[in-house]
Design a protein around this motif. Structure first.
Motif, PDB file in Angstrom:
ATOM      1  N   ILE A 185       0.823  -1.211   0.000  1.00 25.92           N
ATOM      2  CA  ILE A 185       0.000   0.000   0.000  1.00 25.92           C
ATOM      3  C   ILE A 185       0.860   1.265   0.000  1.00 25.92           C
ATOM      4  O   ILE A 185       0.717   2.134  -0.878  1.00 25.92           O
ATOM      5  N   ALA A 186       1.777   1.395   0.957  1.00 22.32           N
ATOM      6  CA  ALA A 186       2.635   2.581   1.013  1.00 22.32           C
ATOM      7  C   ALA A 186       3.602   2.622  -0.166  1.00 22.32           C
ATOM      8  O   ALA A 186       3.903   3.702  -0.704  1.00 22.32           O
ATOM      9  N   ALA A 187       4.080   1.458  -0.592  1.00 22.75           N
ATOM     10  CA  ALA A 187       5.018   1.413  -1.719  1.00 22.75           C
ATOM     11  C   ALA A 187       4.391   1.957  -2.996  1.00 22.75           C
ATOM     12  O   ALA A 187       5.098   2.492  -3.862  1.00 22.75           O
ATOM     13  N   LEU A 188       3.084   1.845  -3.116  1.00 20.26           N
ATOM     14  CA  LEU A 188       2.378   2.367  -4.282  1.00 20.26           C
ATOM     15  C   LEU A 188       1.866   3.791  -4.074  1.00 20.26           C
ATOM     16  O   LEU A 188       1.235   4.360  -4.965  1.00 20.26           O
ATOM     17  N   GLY A 189       2.113   4.359  -2.903  1.00 14.58           N
ATOM     18  CA  GLY A 189       1.661   5.719  -2.640  1.00 14.58           C
ATOM     19  C   GLY A 189       0.169   5.844  -2.436  1.00 14.58           C
ATOM     20  O   GLY A 189      -0.403   6.912  -2.679  1.00 14.58           O
ATOM     21  N   LEU A 190      -0.457   4.777  -1.971  1.00 13.84           N
ATOM     22  CA  LEU A 190      -1.912   4.786  -1.746  1.00 13.84           C
ATOM     23  C   LEU A 190      -2.187   5.318  -0.348  1.00 13.84           C
ATOM     24  O   LEU A 190      -2.245   4.569   0.622  1.00 13.84           O
ATOM     25  N   ARG A 191      -2.386   6.613  -0.248  1.00 17.85           N
ATOM     26  CA  ARG A 191      -2.517   7.273   1.063  1.00 17.85           C
ATOM     27  C   ARG A 191      -3.921   7.162   1.651  1.00 17.85           C
ATOM     28  O   ARG A 191      -4.138   7.548   2.797  1.00 17.85           O
ATOM     29  N   GLU A 192      -4.863   6.682   0.861  1.00 15.63           N
ATOM     30  CA  GLU A 192      -6.244   6.592   1.339  1.00 15.63           C
ATOM     31  C   GLU A 192      -6.713   5.139   1.430  1.00 15.63           C
ATOM     32  O   GLU A 192      -7.889   4.846   1.258  1.00 15.63           O
ATOM     33  N   THR A 193      -5.773   4.253   1.713  1.00 18.13           N
ATOM     34  CA  THR A 193      -6.066   2.827   1.816  1.00 18.13           C
ATOM     35  C   THR A 193      -5.488   2.280   3.113  1.00 18.13           C
ATOM     36  O   THR A 193      -4.370   2.624   3.496  1.00 18.13           O
ATOM     37  N   ALA A 194      -6.248   1.424   3.778  1.00 14.53           N
ATOM     38  CA  ALA A 194      -5.777   0.728   4.969  1.00 14.53           C
ATOM     39  C   ALA A 194      -6.119  -0.740   4.829  1.00 14.53           C
ATOM     40  O   ALA A 194      -7.150  -1.101   4.254  1.00 14.53           O
ATOM     41  N   ALA A 195      -5.247  -1.600   5.367  1.00 13.44           N
ATOM     42  CA  ALA A 195      -5.476  -3.040   5.262  1.00 13.44           C
ATOM     43  C   ALA A 195      -6.689  -3.496   6.060  1.00 13.44           C
ATOM     44  O   ALA A 195      -7.265  -4.544   5.768  1.00 13.44           O
ATOM     45  N   ASP A 196      -7.091  -2.707   7.047  1.00 12.58           N
ATOM     46  CA  ASP A 196      -8.249  -3.065   7.871  1.00 12.58           C
ATOM     47  C   ASP A 196      -8.700  -1.832   8.640  1.00 12.58           C
ATOM     48  O   ASP A 196      -7.962  -0.840   8.751  1.00 12.58           O
ATOM     49  N   MET A 197      -9.905  -1.884   9.172  1.00 10.17           N
ATOM     50  CA  MET A 197     -10.422  -0.761   9.955  1.00 10.17           C
ATOM     51  C   MET A 197      -9.521  -0.398  11.117  1.00 10.17           C
ATOM     52  O   MET A 197      -9.434   0.762  11.525  1.00 10.17           O
ATOM     53  N   THR A 198      -8.821  -1.392  11.665  1.00  8.69           N
ATOM     54  CA  THR A 198      -7.960  -1.140  12.820  1.00  8.69           C
ATOM     55  C   THR A 198      -6.800  -0.205  12.485  1.00  8.69           C
ATOM     56  O   THR A 198      -6.173   0.362  13.385  1.00  8.69           O
ATOM     57  N   LEU A 199      -6.507  -0.025  11.189  1.00 10.63           N
ATOM     58  CA  LEU A 199      -5.414   0.848  10.765  1.00 10.63           C
ATOM     59  C   LEU A 199      -5.914   2.192  10.228  1.00 10.63           C
ATOM     60  O   LEU A 199      -5.113   3.011   9.785  1.00 10.63           O
ATOM     61  N   LEU A 200      -7.220   2.405  10.262  1.00 11.30           N
ATOM     62  CA  LEU A 200      -7.774   3.658   9.766  1.00 11.30           C
ATOM     63  C   LEU A 200      -7.607   4.740  10.830  1.00 11.30           C
ATOM     64  O   LEU A 200      -7.981   4.560  11.985  1.00 11.30           O
ATOM     65  N   GLY A 201      -7.012   5.872  10.454  1.00 12.25           N
ATOM     66  CA  GLY A 201      -6.757   6.936  11.414  1.00 12.25           C
ATOM     67  C   GLY A 201      -8.029   7.589  11.929  1.00 12.25           C
ATOM     68  O   GLY A 201      -9.089   7.538  11.293  1.00 12.25           O
ATOM     69  N   LYS A 202      -7.912   8.238  13.082  1.00  9.75           N
ATOM     70  CA  LYS A 202      -9.056   8.942  13.658  1.00  9.75           C
ATOM     71  C   LYS A 202      -9.431  10.142  12.792  1.00  9.75           C
ATOM     72  O   LYS A 202      -8.567  10.834  12.265  1.00  9.75           O
ATOM     73  N   GLY A 203     -10.715  10.390  12.687  1.00  8.58           N
ATOM     74  CA  GLY A 203     -11.194  11.540  11.925  1.00  8.58           C
ATOM     75  C   GLY A 203     -11.242  11.335  10.433  1.00  8.58           C
ATOM     76  O   GLY A 203     -11.640  12.241   9.691  1.00  8.58           O
ATOM     77  N   VAL A 204     -10.850  10.158   9.954  1.00  2.63           N
ATOM     78  CA  VAL A 204     -10.893   9.885   8.516  1.00  2.63           C
ATOM     79  C   VAL A 204     -12.349   9.657   8.108  1.00  2.63           C
ATOM     80  O   VAL A 204     -13.059   8.879   8.751  1.00  2.63           O
ATOM     81  N   PRO A 205     -12.824  10.325   7.066  1.00  6.82           N
ATOM     82  CA  PRO A 205     -14.227  10.136   6.660  1.00  6.82           C
ATOM     83  C   PRO A 205     -14.489   8.706   6.220  1.00  6.82           C
ATOM     84  O   PRO A 205     -13.755   8.155   5.395  1.00  6.82           O
ATOM     85  N   PHE A 206     -15.535   8.121   6.776  1.00  3.08           N
ATOM     86  CA  PHE A 206     -15.861   6.723   6.513  1.00  3.08           C
ATOM     87  C   PHE A 206     -17.347   6.592   6.207  1.00  3.08           C
ATOM     88  O   PHE A 206     -18.193   7.030   6.991  1.00  3.08           O
ATOM     89  N   ALA A 207     -17.654   6.029   5.051  1.00  2.00           N
ATOM     90  CA  ALA A 207     -19.051   5.842   4.653  1.00  2.00           C
ATOM     91  C   ALA A 207     -19.648   4.649   5.373  1.00  2.00           C
ATOM     92  O   ALA A 207     -19.051   3.568   5.406  1.00  2.00           O
ATOM     93  N   ARG A 208     -20.807   4.829   5.947  1.00  2.00           N
ATOM     94  CA  ARG A 208     -21.502   3.732   6.628  1.00  2.00           C
ATOM     95  C   ARG A 208     -22.296   2.901   5.625  1.00  2.00           C
ATOM     96  O   ARG A 208     -22.746   3.397   4.597  1.00  2.00           O
ATOM     97  N   GLY A 209     -22.465   1.629   5.967  1.00  2.00           N
ATOM     98  CA  GLY A 209     -23.257   0.753   5.121  1.00  2.00           C
ATOM     99  C   GLY A 209     -24.738   0.904   5.408  1.00  2.00           C
ATOM    100  O   GLY A 209     -25.145   1.504   6.406  1.00  2.00           O
ATOM    101  N   HIS A 210     -25.551   0.346   4.535  1.00  2.00           N
ATOM    102  CA  HIS A 210     -27.004   0.408   4.695  1.00  2.00           C
ATOM    103  C   HIS A 210     -27.640  -0.892   4.238  1.00  2.00           C
ATOM    104  O   HIS A 210     -27.131  -1.579   3.358  1.00  2.00           O
ATOM    105  N   SER A 211     -28.797  -1.193   4.833  1.00  2.00           N
ATOM    106  CA  SER A 211     -29.570  -2.371   4.458  1.00  2.00           C
ATOM    107  C   SER A 211     -30.456  -2.053   3.262  1.00  2.00           C
ATOM    108  O   SER A 211     -30.477  -0.926   2.763  1.00  2.00           O
ATOM    109  N   ARG A 212     -31.208  -3.027   2.826  1.00  2.00           N
ATOM    110  CA  ARG A 212     -32.319  -2.776   1.902  1.00  2.00           C
ATOM    111  C   ARG A 212     -33.438  -2.068   2.658  1.00  2.00           C
ATOM    112  O   ARG A 212     -33.396  -1.937   3.875  1.00  2.00           O
TER     113      ARG A 212
END
Length: 462
Positions: A185-212
């Motif tokens: 991820i970092a080697a490719l310069g992908l600054r808006e990607t995390a391997a899992d939610m546990t690596l997502l920084g605080k305050g990063v905008p995150f879209a919530r899921g929805h049901s039908r």
């Protein structure tokens, strides 16, 4: 950028905005990369229906099984470093497996042909009714025999990719997410990607899921922020549409820059197995599915997480990557990704509009809905923006004057051969007559309908 592509991007954004609105989806994000650079980012709808938060291109989504391509890139990277071979048995790296699981090769796991269970005896993690398996739970299920014989058919397995994550850990001596974040991820310069939610920084905008909307009668918000534990290598990644498009773009054999060799990229894309299904002809390689849509050969992947549906397609011949992310379990991402291909093919075939046709454009309305006038070259197509392929059976107008034209091609039930004229006022074109059908701006038709059909009025039979 070719002129046709610039013209196509403008219409694609407008078409997808309309699709999100009429479909009733919470939201959708589109990113298109050309030659590795993002040329279009667009977000529509909401990140969270409960709070009314608007969706932006910077919102991260659960991209689910797109993660498999990141994991496969990691395996191929280790292969290029001569730290493994695709013919290696997985039991060389991970112990305490069922003997028949241990003999599965890394290549079989990558291509979903090891015969392993898809999600185990309880797949409730994908219905948000249980936690994702931890390492001990995953290994316990991998001590059971394969479900079918290896190399007998394509059989998707998230457990298999969880096992590949353990292979990466065994070889590198590091936790999968730590190694992947740095080496891929970092080697490719992908600054808006995390391997899992546990690596997502605080305050990063995150879209919530929805049901039908059923069975509750409304869409409920699904948090979507649960960690994926040992299934991380199969479904854990969180990313923007732009980063996802960039990642997949560099997997094309003709990509100008890539983390992997051309040989590795070709091996990932090579069609190894046909996917048994009736929806469309699709094949699978190493974490990449491929097919042909709208005349384009493509490769990519899809994703489904509780509350999210996503799809990415790369068209190597045009050096284009398309990513569509949606935040509902009934998200239209696969259809919209195909729709983008149909639109691109139409513009690539017919070319950018000429000076004579370029102002014959816009969305026009009747009681029946909307039509789009879309100029291509010397002609104008009457498109239906509610369709996944808006140009399906589209009538063609030949412009004969500043405000006149003739329908030179139409289906048997349309108005082939009839005339077209535009009506002008001081402020510009106010309406268009397409043969006998008058089309007008949305606001005019809306006002007329509200006046003619007021809310609460009931007609009585005479």
């Amino acid at each position: 950028m070719e002129p046709w592509l610039g013209a196509a991007l403008g219409y694609i954004s407008d078409w997808l905005a309309f699709q999100v609105e009429v479909s009733g989806q919470p939201g959708g994000i589109l990113a298109i990369a050309h030659r590795g650079e993002i040329v279009l980012e667009a977000a529509f709808g909401h990140a969270n229906l409960d709070t009314g938060e608007k969706l932006t291109p910077r919102h991260r989504f659960r991209i689910a099984s797109h993660t498999k391509a990141f994991t496969a890139a990691g395996i191929m990277r280790l292969r290029e470093q001569k730290r493994l071979k695709l013919d290696d048995a997985v039991g060389q790296y991970v112990k305490d497996l069922h003997p028949d699981v241990a003999t599965a090769t890394l290549g079989q796991l990558l291509s979903h042909t090891a015969g392993l269970t898809r999600d185990g005896k309880d797949s409730g993690q994908f219905a948000d009714s249980r936690s994702y398996l931890d390492k001990d739970e995953l290994l316990a299920e991998l001590r059971l025999p394969p479900v079918i014989d290896p190399n007998s058919r394509f059989k998707y397995s998230n457990h298999g990719y969880g096992l590949l994550g353990l292979v990466i850990e065994a070889i590198t001596g590091e936790p999968y997410p730590v190694w992947l974040q740095r080496e891929i991820i970092a080697a490719l310069g992908l600054r808006e990607t995390a391997a899992d939610m546990t690596l997502l920084g605080k305050g990063v905008p995150f879209a919530r899921g929805h049901s039908r909307t059923v069975p509750v009668g409304r869409r409920v918000v699904i948090p979507g922020d649960n960690p994926t534990h040992a299934i991380m290598a199969a479904a854990g990644a969180v990313a923007t549409a732009a980063d996802t498009a960039r990642f997949f773009a560099q997997l094309a054999p003709n990509a100008r820059k890539s983390l992997l060799s051309v040989a590795s990229r070709r091996e990932m894309i090579r069609r190894q197995w046909r996917v048994p299904q009736d929806v469309e002809e699709v094949h699978y390689g190493l974490a990449l599915m491929s097919g042909t849509t709208a005349g384009f050969d493509w490769f990519g992947h899809g994703g489904g997480f509780q509350g999210y549906i996503s799809r990415t397609s790369v068209i190597p011949a045009r050096e284009i990557a398309i990513t569509v992310l949606t935040n509902a379990v009934d998200g239209w991402a696969p259809g919209w990704a195909n729709g983008v291909k149909f639109i691109l093919q139409a513009f690539a075939t017919h070319g950018a509009p000429t000076r004579k046709t370029r102002d014959w454009t816009g969305r026009w309305w009747t009681l029946w809905g909307a039509v789009d006038l879309v100029p291509f070259g010397a002609q104008v197509l009457v498109a239906n923006p509610t369709f996944i392929n808006p140009f399906l059976d589209a009538s063609r107008i030949e412009v004969t004057g500043r405000d006149t034209g003739r329908i030179v091609q139409a289906t048997g039930y349309a108005s082939h051969g009839e005339s077209v004229r535009r009506v002008r006022t001081k402020s510009g074109v106010s309406e268009i007559w397409l043969a006998g059908a008058r089309v007008r701006p949305e606001r005019v038709v809306r006002a007329e309908m509200e006046r003619k059909y007021p809310k609460g009025r009931r007609r009585t039979r005479s």
